[in-house]
Write a protein that holds these residues in place. Structure first.
Motif, PDB file in Angstrom:
ATOM      1  N   UNK A  71       0.824  -1.220   0.000  1.00 40.54           N
ATOM      2  CA  UNK A  71       0.000   0.000   0.000  1.00 40.54           C
ATOM      3  C   UNK A  71       0.850   1.259   0.000  1.00 40.54           C
ATOM      4  N   UNK A  72       2.126   1.136   0.369  1.00 41.22           N
ATOM      5  CA  UNK A  72       3.002   2.296   0.476  1.00 41.22           C
ATOM      6  C   UNK A  72       4.085   2.363  -0.602  1.00 41.22           C
ATOM      7  N   UNK A  73       4.357   1.260  -1.291  1.00 42.91           N
ATOM      8  CA  UNK A  73       5.432   1.235  -2.295  1.00 42.91           C
ATOM      9  C   UNK A  73       5.089   2.084  -3.513  1.00 42.91           C
ATOM     10  N   UNK A  74       6.120   2.582  -4.152  1.00 44.11           N
ATOM     11  CA  UNK A  74       5.948   3.296  -5.418  1.00 44.11           C
ATOM     12  C   UNK A  74       5.315   2.327  -6.425  1.00 44.11           C
ATOM     13  N   UNK A  75       4.364   2.821  -7.195  1.00 44.89           N
ATOM     14  CA  UNK A  75       3.567   1.971  -8.069  1.00 44.89           C
ATOM     15  C   UNK A  75       4.400   1.218  -9.107  1.00 44.89           C
ATOM     16  N   UNK A  76       5.369   1.872  -9.730  1.00 49.34           N
ATOM     17  CA  UNK A  76       6.168   1.188 -10.751  1.00 49.34           C
ATOM     18  C   UNK A  76       7.011   0.075 -10.134  1.00 49.34           C
ATOM     19  N   UNK A  77       7.525   0.297  -8.932  1.00 50.77           N
ATOM     20  CA  UNK A  77       8.299  -0.735  -8.240  1.00 50.77           C
ATOM     21  C   UNK A  77       7.382  -1.890  -7.835  1.00 50.77           C
ATOM     22  N   UNK A  78       6.226  -1.547  -7.321  1.00 46.88           N
ATOM     23  CA  UNK A  78       5.260  -2.565  -6.915  1.00 46.88           C
ATOM     24  C   UNK A  78       4.848  -3.432  -8.104  1.00 46.88           C
ATOM     25  N   UNK A  79       4.638  -2.826  -9.243  1.00 49.28           N
ATOM     26  CA  UNK A  79       4.252  -3.578 -10.441  1.00 49.28           C
ATOM     27  C   UNK A  79       5.352  -4.555 -10.855  1.00 49.28           C
ATOM     28  N   UNK A  80       6.603  -4.142 -10.748  1.00 52.84           N
ATOM     29  CA  UNK A  80       7.718  -5.040 -11.086  1.00 52.84           C
ATOM     30  C   UNK A  80       7.730  -6.260 -10.171  1.00 52.84           C
ATOM     31  N   UNK A 105      -2.760  -0.442  -9.184  1.00 49.18           N
ATOM     32  CA  UNK A 105      -1.757  -1.459  -9.517  1.00 49.18           C
ATOM     33  C   UNK A 105      -2.181  -2.252 -10.743  1.00 49.18           C
ATOM     34  N   UNK A 106      -3.439  -2.602 -10.830  1.00 50.57           N
ATOM     35  CA  UNK A 106      -3.949  -3.341 -11.984  1.00 50.57           C
ATOM     36  C   UNK A 106      -3.755  -2.541 -13.269  1.00 50.57           C
ATOM     37  N   UNK A 107      -4.036  -1.245 -13.205  1.00 48.48           N
ATOM     38  CA  UNK A 107      -3.823  -0.389 -14.372  1.00 48.48           C
ATOM     39  C   UNK A 107      -2.349  -0.335 -14.753  1.00 48.48           C
ATOM     40  N   UNK A 108      -1.481  -0.223 -13.759  1.00 47.44           N
ATOM     41  CA  UNK A 108      -0.038  -0.167 -14.026  1.00 47.44           C
ATOM     42  C   UNK A 108       0.457  -1.483 -14.630  1.00 47.44           C
ATOM     43  N   UNK A 109      -0.021  -2.609 -14.107  1.00 49.53           N
ATOM     44  CA  UNK A 109       0.373  -3.914 -14.662  1.00 49.53           C
ATOM     45  C   UNK A 109      -0.098  -4.058 -16.108  1.00 49.53           C
ATOM     46  N   UNK A 110      -1.319  -3.611 -16.384  1.00 40.75           N
ATOM     47  CA  UNK A 110      -1.844  -3.681 -17.754  1.00 40.75           C
ATOM     48  C   UNK A 110      -1.015  -2.818 -18.692  1.00 40.75           C
ATOM     49  N   UNK A 111      -0.650  -1.627 -18.249  1.00 39.63           N
ATOM     50  CA  UNK A 111       0.180  -0.719 -19.060  1.00 39.63           C
ATOM     51  C   UNK A 111       1.554  -1.340 -19.311  1.00 39.63           C
ATOM     52  N   UNK A 112       2.123  -1.896 -18.266  1.00 39.99           N
ATOM     53  CA  UNK A 112       3.448  -2.495 -18.363  1.00 39.99           C
ATOM     54  C   UNK A 112       3.445  -3.672 -19.345  1.00 39.99           C
ATOM     55  N   UNK A 113       2.449  -4.511 -19.255  1.00 47.61           N
ATOM     56  CA  UNK A 113       2.370  -5.677 -20.140  1.00 47.61           C
ATOM     57  C   UNK A 113       2.050  -5.275 -21.566  1.00 47.61           C
ATOM     58  N   UNK A 114       1.262  -4.222 -21.744  1.00 42.52           N
ATOM     59  CA  UNK A 114       0.950  -3.733 -23.092  1.00 42.52           C
ATOM     60  C   UNK A 114       2.226  -3.187 -23.753  1.00 42.52           C
ATOM     61  N   UNK A 115       3.020  -2.464 -22.987  1.00 42.37           N
ATOM     62  CA  UNK A 115       4.271  -1.916 -23.513  1.00 42.37           C
ATOM     63  C   UNK A 115       5.229  -3.032 -23.893  1.00 42.37           C
ATOM     64  N   UNK A 116       5.260  -4.084 -23.104  1.00 36.02           N
ATOM     65  CA  UNK A 116       6.160  -5.205 -23.375  1.00 36.02           C
ATOM     66  C   UNK A 116       5.719  -5.947 -24.649  1.00 36.02           C
TER      67      UNK A 116
END
Length: 119
Positions: A71-80, A105-116
């Protein structure tokens, strides 16, 4: 005529020497590129090992404890980290997290996977 032949021979010798130096430089640059590529692969492997280690650490924690940190981690780090966790373990942590944080987090994971997948 002899003078002209000597001039042509001298030019050919200079040209041959220049070609030899250029080829040596090309070989040197190719070797440098191979070393750079090897260093990049090693750095990526170290980076991947680091993220995998963090994922295993959080998988071993109790879900509520991991959720408190997540709940406290930076979103990009948490997604990794979450991206490398087993789904079952991540799901139990998600259940203990703040709903708005899980949505982000779900949005960040979706963005990350789309970019990959776009690469």
């Amino acid at each position: 005529m002899d003078e002209r032949e000597q001039s042509i021979a001298a030019r050919e010798a200079v040209l041959a020497a220049t070609e030899k130096r250029l080829q040596a430089r090309i070989d040197s640059l190719a070797d440098l590129q191979r070393r750079i590529d090897a260093n990049e692969r090693a750095a990526k492997a170290r980076d991947e090992a680091h993220w995998n280690s963090l994922a295993r650490l959080y998988e071993a924690m109790r879900p509520r404890e991991a959720a408190a940190v997540f709940n406290e981690l930076e979103l990009s780090m948490l997604a990794q980290i979450v991206n490398r966790m087993r789904e079952q373990k991540a799901a139990t942590v998600f259940g203990a997290m703040e709903p708005e944080r899980v949505r982000a987090l779900t949005e960040e994971l979706a963005r990350m996977r789309a970019n990959r997948s776009a690469l």
